[in-house]
Design a protein around this motif. Structure first.
Motif, PDB file in Angstrom:
ATOM      1  N   UNK A  71      -6.444  14.533  13.427  1.00  0.00           N
ATOM      2  CA  UNK A  71      -5.042  14.147  13.553  1.00  0.00           C
ATOM      3  C   UNK A  71      -4.491  14.537  14.926  1.00  0.00           C
TER       4      UNK A  71
ATOM      5  N   UNK B 114      -0.457   6.159  10.555  1.00  0.00           N
ATOM      6  CA  UNK B 114      -1.078   5.920   9.253  1.00  0.00           C
ATOM      7  C   UNK B 114      -0.387   4.751   8.565  1.00  0.00           C
TER       8      UNK B 114
ATOM      9  N   UNK C 254       5.674   6.742   4.345  1.00  0.00           N
ATOM     10  CA  UNK C 254       6.260   7.914   5.010  1.00  0.00           C
ATOM     11  C   UNK C 254       5.816   8.023   6.471  1.00  0.00           C
TER      12      UNK C 254
ATOM     13  N   UNK D 266       8.020   9.266   9.656  1.00  0.00           N
ATOM     14  CA  UNK D 266       7.789  10.565  10.313  1.00  0.00           C
ATOM     15  C   UNK D 266       6.925  10.445  11.563  1.00  0.00           C
TER      16      UNK D 266
ATOM     17  N   UNK E 137      -4.378  15.680   4.581  1.00  0.00           N
ATOM     18  CA  UNK E 137      -3.479  14.947   5.478  1.00  0.00           C
ATOM     19  C   UNK E 137      -3.872  13.473   5.448  1.00  0.00           C
ATOM     20  N   UNK E 138      -3.807  12.901   4.270  1.00  0.00           N
ATOM     21  CA  UNK E 138      -4.267  11.529   4.093  1.00  0.00           C
ATOM     22  C   UNK E 138      -3.260  10.764   3.232  1.00  0.00           C
ATOM     23  N   UNK E 139      -3.572   9.525   2.925  1.00  0.00           N
ATOM     24  CA  UNK E 139      -2.716   8.774   2.010  1.00  0.00           C
ATOM     25  C   UNK E 139      -2.861   9.356   0.601  1.00  0.00           C
TER      26      UNK E 139
ATOM     27  N   UNK F 145      -3.715   8.455  -2.535  1.00  0.00           N
ATOM     28  CA  UNK F 145      -4.814   8.418  -3.508  1.00  0.00           C
ATOM     29  C   UNK F 145      -6.023   9.230  -3.041  1.00  0.00           C
ATOM     30  N   UNK F 146      -6.214   9.347  -1.727  1.00  0.00           N
ATOM     31  CA  UNK F 146      -7.329  10.173  -1.232  1.00  0.00           C
ATOM     32  C   UNK F 146      -7.025  11.664  -1.479  1.00  0.00           C
TER      33      UNK F 146
ATOM     34  N   UNK G  24       2.668  18.797   5.680  1.00  0.00           N
ATOM     35  CA  UNK G  24       3.976  18.202   5.458  1.00  0.00           C
ATOM     36  C   UNK G  24       4.224  16.935   6.260  1.00  0.00           C
TER      37      UNK G  24
ATOM     38  N   UNK H  72       2.525  14.328   6.757  1.00  0.00           N
ATOM     39  CA  UNK H  72       2.170  13.022   6.177  1.00  0.00           C
ATOM     40  C   UNK H  72       3.323  12.475   5.336  1.00  0.00           C
ATOM     41  N   UNK H  73       4.268  13.355   4.985  1.00  0.00           N
ATOM     42  CA  UNK H  73       5.489  12.897   4.332  1.00  0.00           C
ATOM     43  C   UNK H  73       5.318  12.554   2.863  1.00  0.00           C
ATOM     44  N   UNK H  74       6.413  12.191   2.251  1.00  0.00           N
ATOM     45  CA  UNK H  74       6.448  12.017   0.806  1.00  0.00           C
ATOM     46  C   UNK H  74       5.954  10.648   0.350  1.00  0.00           C
ATOM     47  N   UNK H  75       6.604   9.576   0.774  1.00  0.00           N
ATOM     48  CA  UNK H  75       6.349   8.251   0.192  1.00  0.00           C
ATOM     49  C   UNK H  75       4.929   7.758   0.492  1.00  0.00           C
ATOM     50  N   UNK H  76       4.144   7.602  -0.566  1.00  0.00           N
ATOM     51  CA  UNK H  76       2.773   7.115  -0.408  1.00  0.00           C
ATOM     52  C   UNK H  76       1.778   8.207  -0.060  1.00  0.00           C
ATOM     53  N   UNK H  77       2.255   9.436  -0.008  1.00  0.00           N
ATOM     54  CA  UNK H  77       1.338  10.538   0.348  1.00  0.00           C
ATOM     55  C   UNK H  77       1.634  11.756  -0.545  1.00  0.00           C
TER      56      UNK H  77
END
Lengths: 226, 226
Positions: A93, A122, A126, A130, B69-71, B73-74, B94, B96-101
Protein backbone atom coordinates in the motif's frame (compact mmCIF):
# COMPACT_ATOMS: atom_id res chain seq x y z
CA UNK A 1 -0.43 -9.82 -23.23
CA UNK A 2 -2.75 -7.73 -21.11
CA UNK A 3 -4.51 -10.12 -18.75
CA UNK A 4 -3.62 -11.20 -15.21
CA UNK A 5 -5.71 -13.78 -13.40
CA UNK A 6 -6.47 -13.32 -9.69
CA UNK A 7 -6.62 -16.66 -7.88
CA UNK A 8 -8.89 -16.18 -4.88
CA UNK A 9 -10.45 -19.56 -4.03
CA UNK A 10 -14.16 -19.55 -3.18
CA UNK A 11 -15.14 -20.84 0.26
CA UNK A 12 -17.04 -23.72 -1.33
CA UNK A 13 -13.81 -25.27 -2.63
CA UNK A 14 -12.31 -27.93 -0.36
CA UNK A 15 -8.75 -27.97 -1.67
CA UNK A 16 -7.69 -24.43 -2.53
CA UNK A 17 -4.29 -25.50 -3.83
CA UNK A 18 -5.77 -28.08 -6.18
CA UNK A 19 -8.36 -25.53 -7.35
CA UNK A 20 -5.73 -22.88 -8.11
CA UNK A 21 -3.29 -25.37 -9.66
CA UNK A 22 -5.95 -26.56 -12.10
CA UNK A 23 -6.74 -22.98 -13.07
CA UNK A 24 -3.06 -22.16 -13.64
CA UNK A 25 -2.64 -25.25 -15.79
CA UNK A 26 -5.76 -24.59 -17.79
CA UNK A 27 -5.29 -20.85 -18.33
CA UNK A 28 -1.54 -21.25 -18.88
CA UNK A 29 -0.04 -18.76 -21.29
CA UNK A 30 -3.41 -17.17 -22.11
CA UNK A 31 -2.64 -14.96 -19.11
CA UNK A 32 0.38 -12.68 -18.81
CA UNK A 33 0.48 -13.49 -15.13
CA UNK A 34 -1.23 -14.71 -11.99
CA UNK A 35 -1.97 -12.98 -8.71
CA UNK A 36 -2.41 -14.73 -5.38
CA UNK A 37 -3.57 -13.22 -2.10
CA UNK A 38 -4.05 -13.76 1.61
CA UNK A 39 -7.05 -16.13 1.23
CA UNK A 40 -4.94 -18.59 -0.75
CA UNK A 41 -1.93 -18.18 1.57
CA UNK A 42 -4.14 -19.02 4.54
CA UNK A 43 -5.49 -22.15 2.88
CA UNK A 44 -2.46 -23.44 0.99
CA UNK A 45 0.39 -22.16 3.16
CA UNK A 46 3.71 -20.89 1.82
CA UNK A 47 4.70 -24.40 0.61
CA UNK A 48 1.45 -24.50 -1.35
CA UNK A 49 2.17 -21.10 -2.88
CA UNK A 50 5.56 -22.42 -3.99
CA UNK A 51 3.99 -25.51 -5.55
CA UNK A 52 1.60 -23.22 -7.39
CA UNK A 53 4.33 -20.83 -8.62
CA UNK A 54 6.22 -23.81 -10.01
CA UNK A 55 3.19 -24.62 -12.17
CA UNK A 56 2.91 -21.13 -13.64
CA UNK A 57 4.51 -20.62 -17.07
CA UNK A 58 8.12 -19.46 -16.49
CA UNK A 59 7.60 -16.21 -18.37
CA UNK A 60 4.41 -15.29 -16.49
CA UNK A 61 4.30 -12.53 -13.92
CA UNK A 62 3.80 -14.11 -10.49
CA UNK A 63 2.33 -11.53 -8.14
CA UNK A 64 2.02 -11.96 -4.37
CA UNK A 65 -0.78 -9.56 -3.48
CA UNK A 66 -0.72 -9.55 0.30
CA UNK A 67 -1.56 -5.82 0.37
CA UNK A 68 1.49 -5.20 2.53
CA UNK A 69 0.87 -2.26 4.84
CA UNK A 70 3.30 -2.52 7.71
CA UNK A 71 6.63 -1.11 8.87
CA UNK A 72 9.65 -1.81 6.69
CA UNK A 73 11.16 -4.85 8.35
CA UNK A 74 7.87 -6.77 8.50
CA UNK A 75 7.15 -6.09 4.82
CA UNK A 76 10.74 -7.03 3.92
CA UNK A 77 10.54 -10.33 5.79
CA UNK A 78 7.33 -11.11 3.91
CA UNK A 79 8.82 -10.14 0.55
CA UNK A 80 11.82 -12.39 1.13
CA UNK A 81 9.53 -15.31 1.92
CA UNK A 82 7.38 -14.93 -1.19
CA UNK A 83 10.45 -14.39 -3.40
CA UNK A 84 11.87 -17.65 -2.05
CA UNK A 85 8.54 -19.30 -2.95
CA UNK A 86 8.95 -18.26 -6.58
CA UNK A 87 6.96 -15.03 -6.86
CA UNK A 88 8.48 -12.10 -8.71
CA UNK A 89 6.34 -9.16 -7.62
CA UNK A 90 4.78 -7.92 -4.38
CA UNK A 91 2.00 -5.40 -3.84
CA UNK A 92 2.24 -2.90 -0.99
CA UNK A 93 0.00 0.00 0.00
CA UNK A 94 1.26 3.47 -0.91
CA UNK A 95 -0.25 5.08 2.16
CA UNK A 96 2.32 3.55 4.51
CA UNK A 97 4.76 5.88 2.76
CA UNK A 98 8.44 5.73 2.11
CA UNK A 99 10.50 6.47 5.21
CA UNK A 100 10.70 3.40 7.44
CA UNK A 101 8.30 1.43 5.26
CA UNK A 102 8.42 1.39 1.42
CA UNK A 103 12.11 2.41 1.38
CA UNK A 104 13.14 -0.73 3.25
CA UNK A 105 10.79 -2.88 1.18
CA UNK A 106 12.20 -1.37 -2.04
CA UNK A 107 15.74 -2.23 -0.91
CA UNK A 108 14.68 -5.80 -0.24
CA UNK A 109 12.90 -6.02 -3.59
CA UNK A 110 16.03 -4.80 -5.40
CA UNK A 111 18.25 -7.30 -3.64
CA UNK A 112 15.81 -10.17 -4.25
CA UNK A 113 15.05 -9.23 -7.88
CA UNK A 114 11.41 -8.60 -6.96
CA UNK A 115 9.18 -6.06 -8.67
CA UNK A 116 7.60 -3.60 -6.26
CA UNK A 117 4.01 -2.67 -7.07
CA UNK A 118 2.41 0.13 -5.06
CA UNK A 119 -1.32 0.27 -4.55
CA UNK A 120 -2.57 3.86 -4.98
CA UNK A 121 -6.33 3.34 -5.20
CA UNK A 122 -8.94 0.66 -4.65
CA UNK A 123 -12.26 -0.34 -6.16
CA UNK A 124 -14.64 -0.25 -3.19
CA UNK A 125 -16.86 2.76 -2.36
CA UNK A 126 -14.94 3.99 0.71
CA UNK A 127 -11.73 4.19 -1.33
CA UNK A 128 -13.13 6.94 -3.52
CA UNK A 129 -13.98 8.92 -0.41
CA UNK A 130 -10.74 8.37 1.56
CA UNK A 131 -7.99 7.40 -0.89
CA UNK A 132 -8.89 9.35 -4.04
CA UNK A 133 -8.29 12.78 -2.47
CA UNK A 134 -4.80 11.45 -1.63
CA UNK A 135 -4.08 10.07 -5.11
CA UNK A 136 -1.35 12.58 -6.00
CA UNK A 137 0.39 11.99 -2.67
CA UNK A 138 0.18 8.20 -3.04
CA UNK A 139 1.60 8.38 -6.58
CA UNK A 140 4.49 10.46 -5.20
CA UNK A 141 5.21 7.71 -2.67
CA UNK A 142 5.26 5.16 -5.51
CA UNK A 143 7.73 7.30 -7.45
CA UNK A 144 9.91 7.96 -4.40
CA UNK A 145 9.96 4.22 -3.65
CA UNK A 146 11.11 3.64 -7.25
CA UNK A 147 8.23 1.20 -7.77
CA UNK A 148 8.03 -0.98 -10.88
CA UNK A 149 4.32 -0.33 -11.11
CA UNK A 150 1.11 0.74 -9.42
CA UNK A 151 -2.37 -0.68 -8.91
CA UNK A 152 -5.39 1.50 -9.82
CA UNK A 153 -8.98 0.28 -10.33
CA UNK A 154 -10.63 -0.35 -13.70
CA UNK A 155 -13.92 0.58 -12.04
CA UNK A 156 -12.69 4.20 -11.89
CA UNK A 157 -10.79 4.70 -15.18
CA UNK A 158 -10.24 8.40 -14.43
CA UNK A 159 -7.93 7.30 -11.61
CA UNK A 160 -6.00 5.07 -14.02
CA UNK A 161 -5.71 8.01 -16.45
CA UNK A 162 -4.44 10.34 -13.72
CA UNK A 163 -1.89 7.74 -12.64
CA UNK A 164 -0.62 7.31 -16.21
CA UNK A 165 -0.41 11.08 -16.69
CA UNK A 166 1.64 11.51 -13.52
CA UNK A 167 3.86 8.44 -13.97
CA UNK A 168 4.62 8.60 -17.68
CA UNK A 169 5.28 5.54 -19.81
CA UNK A 170 8.01 3.85 -17.76
CA UNK A 171 5.76 2.54 -14.97
CA UNK A 172 3.48 -0.47 -15.22
CA UNK A 173 -0.17 0.05 -14.27
CA UNK A 174 -2.27 -2.94 -13.20
CA UNK A 175 -6.06 -2.60 -12.91
CA UNK A 176 -8.41 -4.90 -11.03
CA UNK A 177 -12.17 -4.56 -11.26
CA UNK A 178 -12.93 -6.02 -14.70
CA UNK A 179 -15.76 -8.53 -14.71
CA UNK A 180 -17.52 -9.32 -11.42
CA UNK A 181 -16.79 -5.82 -10.04
CA UNK A 182 -18.39 -4.22 -13.08
CA UNK A 183 -15.75 -2.76 -15.42
CA UNK A 184 -15.84 -3.83 -19.07
CA UNK A 185 -12.74 -5.48 -20.58
CA UNK A 186 -10.47 -2.84 -22.10
CA UNK A 187 -11.76 0.05 -19.95
CA UNK A 188 -8.56 0.31 -17.94
CA UNK A 189 -6.31 -0.36 -20.96
CA UNK A 190 -7.94 2.56 -22.76
CA UNK A 191 -7.33 4.74 -19.68
CA UNK A 192 -3.63 3.86 -19.71
CA UNK A 193 -3.23 0.56 -17.86
CA UNK A 194 -0.85 -2.19 -19.04
CA UNK A 195 -2.72 -5.10 -17.49
CA UNK A 196 -6.28 -5.80 -16.40
CA UNK A 197 -6.61 -8.16 -13.46
CA UNK A 198 -9.59 -10.50 -13.69
CA UNK A 199 -10.71 -12.90 -10.99
CA UNK A 200 -14.12 -14.51 -10.72
CA UNK A 201 -15.13 -14.01 -14.37
CA UNK A 202 -12.34 -16.45 -15.29
CA UNK A 203 -11.93 -18.56 -12.16
CA UNK A 204 -15.64 -19.38 -11.87
CA UNK A 205 -16.11 -19.91 -15.59
CA UNK A 206 -16.83 -23.42 -16.85
CA UNK A 207 -14.06 -22.90 -19.44
CA UNK A 208 -11.43 -20.62 -17.89
CA UNK A 209 -9.05 -20.76 -20.88
CA UNK A 210 -11.77 -19.95 -23.40
CA UNK A 211 -13.05 -17.16 -21.16
CA UNK A 212 -9.50 -15.76 -20.95
CA UNK A 213 -9.19 -15.75 -24.75
CA UNK A 214 -12.63 -14.16 -25.05
CA UNK A 215 -11.54 -11.43 -22.63
CA UNK A 216 -8.35 -10.82 -24.62
CA UNK A 217 -10.49 -10.48 -27.73
CA UNK A 218 -12.82 -8.04 -25.99
CA UNK A 219 -9.80 -6.06 -24.74
CA UNK A 220 -8.47 -5.84 -28.31
CA UNK A 221 -11.84 -4.68 -29.63
CA UNK A 222 -12.12 -2.05 -26.91
CA UNK A 223 -8.55 -0.82 -27.46
CA UNK A 224 -9.14 -0.54 -31.21
CA UNK A 225 -11.96 1.89 -30.42
CA UNK A 226 -10.35 3.94 -27.58
CA UNK B 1 -3.11 -6.51 32.87
CA UNK B 2 -1.60 -4.04 30.46
CA UNK B 3 0.94 -5.97 28.41
CA UNK B 4 0.55 -7.73 25.05
CA UNK B 5 3.45 -9.67 23.55
CA UNK B 6 4.09 -9.46 19.79
CA UNK B 7 5.42 -12.75 18.45
CA UNK B 8 7.47 -11.91 15.34
CA UNK B 9 10.11 -14.63 14.90
CA UNK B 10 13.62 -13.47 13.98
CA UNK B 11 15.04 -14.79 10.70
CA UNK B 12 17.77 -16.60 12.64
CA UNK B 13 15.25 -18.98 14.19
CA UNK B 14 14.79 -22.25 12.32
CA UNK B 15 11.45 -23.34 13.71
CA UNK B 16 9.22 -20.30 14.11
CA UNK B 17 6.35 -22.28 15.64
CA UNK B 18 8.59 -23.88 18.26
CA UNK B 19 10.10 -20.46 19.02
CA UNK B 20 6.71 -18.81 19.49
CA UNK B 21 5.24 -21.75 21.41
CA UNK B 22 8.10 -21.63 23.92
CA UNK B 23 7.57 -17.90 24.39
CA UNK B 24 3.84 -18.32 24.94
CA UNK B 25 4.45 -21.07 27.49
CA UNK B 26 7.11 -19.12 29.31
CA UNK B 27 5.36 -15.73 29.38
CA UNK B 28 1.96 -17.32 30.04
CA UNK B 29 -0.35 -15.21 32.17
CA UNK B 30 2.25 -12.47 32.67
CA UNK B 31 0.83 -11.06 29.43
CA UNK B 32 -2.78 -10.02 28.91
CA UNK B 33 -2.49 -11.28 25.37
CA UNK B 34 -0.40 -12.24 22.37
CA UNK B 35 -0.25 -10.82 18.86
CA UNK B 36 0.85 -12.71 15.78
CA UNK B 37 1.54 -11.33 12.31
CA UNK B 38 2.23 -12.17 8.70
CA UNK B 39 5.86 -13.28 9.32
CA UNK B 40 4.67 -16.03 11.66
CA UNK B 41 1.77 -16.99 9.37
CA UNK B 42 4.20 -17.40 6.47
CA UNK B 43 6.49 -19.63 8.50
CA UNK B 44 4.04 -21.63 10.62
CA UNK B 45 0.99 -21.69 8.37
CA UNK B 46 -2.59 -21.47 9.61
CA UNK B 47 -2.35 -24.93 11.28
CA UNK B 48 0.71 -23.63 13.17
CA UNK B 49 -1.19 -20.53 14.26
CA UNK B 50 -3.95 -22.79 15.59
CA UNK B 51 -1.44 -24.92 17.53
CA UNK B 52 -0.03 -21.72 19.00
CA UNK B 53 -3.44 -20.28 19.95
CA UNK B 54 -4.23 -23.53 21.77
CA UNK B 55 -1.15 -22.95 23.95
CA UNK B 56 -2.12 -19.41 24.94
CA UNK B 57 -3.88 -19.06 28.31
CA UNK B 58 -7.66 -19.29 27.67
CA UNK B 59 -8.34 -15.82 29.09
CA UNK B 60 -5.61 -14.14 27.03
CA UNK B 61 -6.40 -11.85 24.12
CA UNK B 62 -5.28 -13.60 20.92
CA UNK B 63 -4.74 -11.01 18.21
CA UNK B 64 -4.21 -11.79 14.53
CA UNK B 65 -2.38 -8.71 13.28
CA UNK B 66 -2.36 -9.21 9.52
CA UNK B 67 -2.86 -5.47 8.94
CA UNK B 68 -5.87 -6.22 6.79
CA UNK B 69 -6.23 -3.58 4.09
CA UNK B 70 -8.37 -5.02 1.34
CA UNK B 71 -11.94 -5.00 0.07
CA UNK B 72 -14.58 -6.41 2.39
CA UNK B 73 -14.93 -9.98 1.19
CA UNK B 74 -11.17 -10.65 1.22
CA UNK B 75 -10.84 -9.28 4.78
CA UNK B 76 -13.91 -11.26 5.86
CA UNK B 77 -12.52 -14.52 4.44
CA UNK B 78 -9.29 -13.90 6.33
CA UNK B 79 -11.11 -13.06 9.56
CA UNK B 80 -13.14 -16.26 9.35
CA UNK B 81 -9.95 -18.30 8.90
CA UNK B 82 -8.14 -16.80 11.90
CA UNK B 83 -11.28 -17.08 14.06
CA UNK B 84 -11.46 -20.78 13.20
CA UNK B 85 -7.79 -21.03 14.22
CA UNK B 86 -8.60 -19.75 17.71
CA UNK B 87 -7.87 -16.01 17.51
CA UNK B 88 -10.33 -13.56 18.99
CA UNK B 89 -9.30 -10.25 17.47
CA UNK B 90 -8.18 -8.98 14.06
CA UNK B 91 -6.42 -5.76 13.14
CA UNK B 92 -7.45 -3.88 9.98
CA UNK B 93 -6.31 -0.54 8.57
CA UNK B 94 -8.70 2.37 9.06
CA UNK B 95 -7.77 4.03 5.76
CA UNK B 96 -9.60 1.38 3.69
CA UNK B 97 -12.73 2.94 5.17
CA UNK B 98 -16.16 1.61 5.94
CA UNK B 99 -18.27 1.18 2.79
CA UNK B 100 -17.33 -2.04 1.01
CA UNK B 101 -14.46 -2.75 3.37
CA UNK B 102 -14.67 -2.32 7.18
CA UNK B 103 -18.48 -2.63 7.15
CA UNK B 104 -18.33 -6.16 5.74
CA UNK B 105 -15.43 -7.07 8.02
CA UNK B 106 -17.33 -5.73 11.04
CA UNK B 107 -20.35 -7.89 10.12
CA UNK B 108 -18.12 -10.95 9.89
CA UNK B 109 -16.46 -10.10 13.21
CA UNK B 110 -19.84 -9.79 14.90
CA UNK B 111 -21.03 -13.11 13.54
CA UNK B 112 -17.77 -14.88 14.48
CA UNK B 113 -17.48 -13.26 17.92
CA UNK B 114 -14.24 -11.54 16.86
CA UNK B 115 -13.06 -8.20 18.18
CA UNK B 116 -12.36 -5.68 15.42
CA UNK B 117 -9.32 -3.48 16.03
CA UNK B 118 -8.74 -0.59 13.64
CA UNK B 119 -5.26 0.77 13.02
CA UNK B 120 -5.34 4.58 12.96
CA UNK B 121 -1.63 5.41 13.14
CA UNK B 122 1.76 3.73 12.88
CA UNK B 123 5.18 4.16 14.43
CA UNK B 124 7.47 4.67 11.42
CA UNK B 125 8.52 8.12 10.15
CA UNK B 126 6.38 8.21 6.98
CA UNK B 127 3.25 7.55 9.06
CA UNK B 128 3.57 10.88 10.84
CA UNK B 129 3.75 12.63 7.46
CA UNK B 130 0.94 10.73 5.68
CA UNK B 131 -1.35 9.19 8.29
CA UNK B 132 -1.25 11.72 11.14
CA UNK B 133 -2.96 14.50 9.15
CA UNK B 134 -5.76 11.96 8.58
CA UNK B 135 -6.06 10.89 12.23
CA UNK B 136 -9.50 12.41 12.85
CA UNK B 137 -10.86 10.82 9.66
CA UNK B 138 -9.37 7.42 10.52
CA UNK B 139 -10.85 7.57 14.04
CA UNK B 140 -14.24 8.33 12.46
CA UNK B 141 -13.92 5.18 10.33
CA UNK B 142 -13.15 3.16 13.48
CA UNK B 143 -16.26 4.57 15.17
CA UNK B 144 -18.45 4.03 12.10
CA UNK B 145 -17.19 0.44 11.86
CA UNK B 146 -18.15 -0.03 15.53
CA UNK B 147 -14.64 -1.24 16.31
CA UNK B 148 -13.78 -2.77 19.66
CA UNK B 149 -10.52 -0.87 19.74
CA UNK B 150 -7.83 1.01 17.84
CA UNK B 151 -4.05 0.81 17.46
CA UNK B 152 -1.99 3.97 18.00
CA UNK B 153 1.78 4.13 18.58
CA UNK B 154 3.46 4.57 21.95
CA UNK B 155 6.28 6.35 20.11
CA UNK B 156 3.89 9.28 19.52
CA UNK B 157 1.85 9.51 22.75
CA UNK B 158 0.08 12.67 21.53
CA UNK B 159 -1.65 10.47 18.94
CA UNK B 160 -2.76 8.08 21.68
CA UNK B 161 -4.07 11.03 23.70
CA UNK B 162 -6.01 12.39 20.72
CA UNK B 163 -7.49 8.95 20.05
CA UNK B 164 -8.63 8.60 23.66
CA UNK B 165 -10.12 12.09 23.65
CA UNK B 166 -12.13 11.37 20.49
CA UNK B 167 -13.16 7.81 21.40
CA UNK B 168 -14.00 8.21 25.07
CA UNK B 169 -13.65 5.41 27.60
CA UNK B 170 -15.57 2.63 25.85
CA UNK B 171 -12.96 1.81 23.20
CA UNK B 172 -9.79 -0.17 23.81
CA UNK B 173 -6.51 1.43 22.72
CA UNK B 174 -3.49 -0.78 22.00
CA UNK B 175 -0.05 0.80 21.58
CA UNK B 176 2.99 -0.79 19.98
CA UNK B 177 6.42 0.85 20.07
CA UNK B 178 7.54 0.20 23.64
CA UNK B 179 11.05 -1.17 23.91
CA UNK B 180 13.06 -1.72 20.71
CA UNK B 181 11.23 1.10 18.91
CA UNK B 182 12.08 3.54 21.67
CA UNK B 183 9.06 4.27 23.84
CA UNK B 184 9.41 3.81 27.61
CA UNK B 185 7.03 1.42 29.40
CA UNK B 186 3.97 3.31 30.62
CA UNK B 187 4.24 6.15 28.08
CA UNK B 188 1.18 5.02 26.12
CA UNK B 189 -0.77 4.03 29.25
CA UNK B 190 -0.26 7.55 30.62
CA UNK B 191 -1.52 8.94 27.30
CA UNK B 192 -4.70 6.86 27.52
CA UNK B 193 -3.88 3.41 26.13
CA UNK B 194 -5.22 0.20 27.72
CA UNK B 195 -2.43 -2.07 26.53
CA UNK B 196 1.18 -1.65 25.48
CA UNK B 197 2.36 -4.12 22.85
CA UNK B 198 5.96 -5.26 23.33
CA UNK B 199 7.90 -7.43 20.93
CA UNK B 200 11.66 -7.82 20.81
CA UNK B 201 12.34 -6.52 24.33
CA UNK B 202 10.54 -9.62 25.62
CA UNK B 203 10.95 -12.14 22.80
CA UNK B 204 14.71 -11.67 22.54
CA UNK B 205 15.25 -11.51 26.29
CA UNK B 206 17.11 -14.36 28.00
CA UNK B 207 14.27 -14.46 30.55
CA UNK B 208 11.05 -13.46 28.78
CA UNK B 209 8.80 -14.01 31.80
CA UNK B 210 11.02 -11.99 34.14
CA UNK B 211 11.30 -9.27 31.51
CA UNK B 212 7.50 -9.21 31.20
CA UNK B 213 7.12 -8.79 34.98
CA UNK B 214 9.81 -6.10 34.98
CA UNK B 215 7.89 -4.27 32.26
CA UNK B 216 4.64 -4.53 34.22
CA UNK B 217 6.47 -3.07 37.22
CA UNK B 218 7.84 -0.22 35.10
CA UNK B 219 4.38 0.41 33.68
CA UNK B 220 2.96 0.64 37.21
CA UNK B 221 5.70 3.04 38.28
CA UNK B 222 5.11 5.22 35.23
CA UNK B 223 1.35 5.21 35.69
CA UNK B 224 1.71 6.18 39.36
CA UNK B 225 3.56 9.30 38.18
CA UNK B 226 1.39 10.29 35.15
Amino acid sequence: MTLIVALDPPQSVDDALEWSSKLVEEVGTAAAGFKIGLPLLLRAGLPGLKTLADKMPPESLKIADLKLADVGHIMSTTAEAVAAAGYDAVIAHGFVGVEGALDELADTCRSMGLKLIVLVSMSHPAASRIMDPMLDALLEEAVKADAWGVVAPATRPEIVAKARKRLGPSYTILSPGVGAQGAEPGTALCAGADYEIVGRLITRSASPRETAFLLLEKQREAVSRC
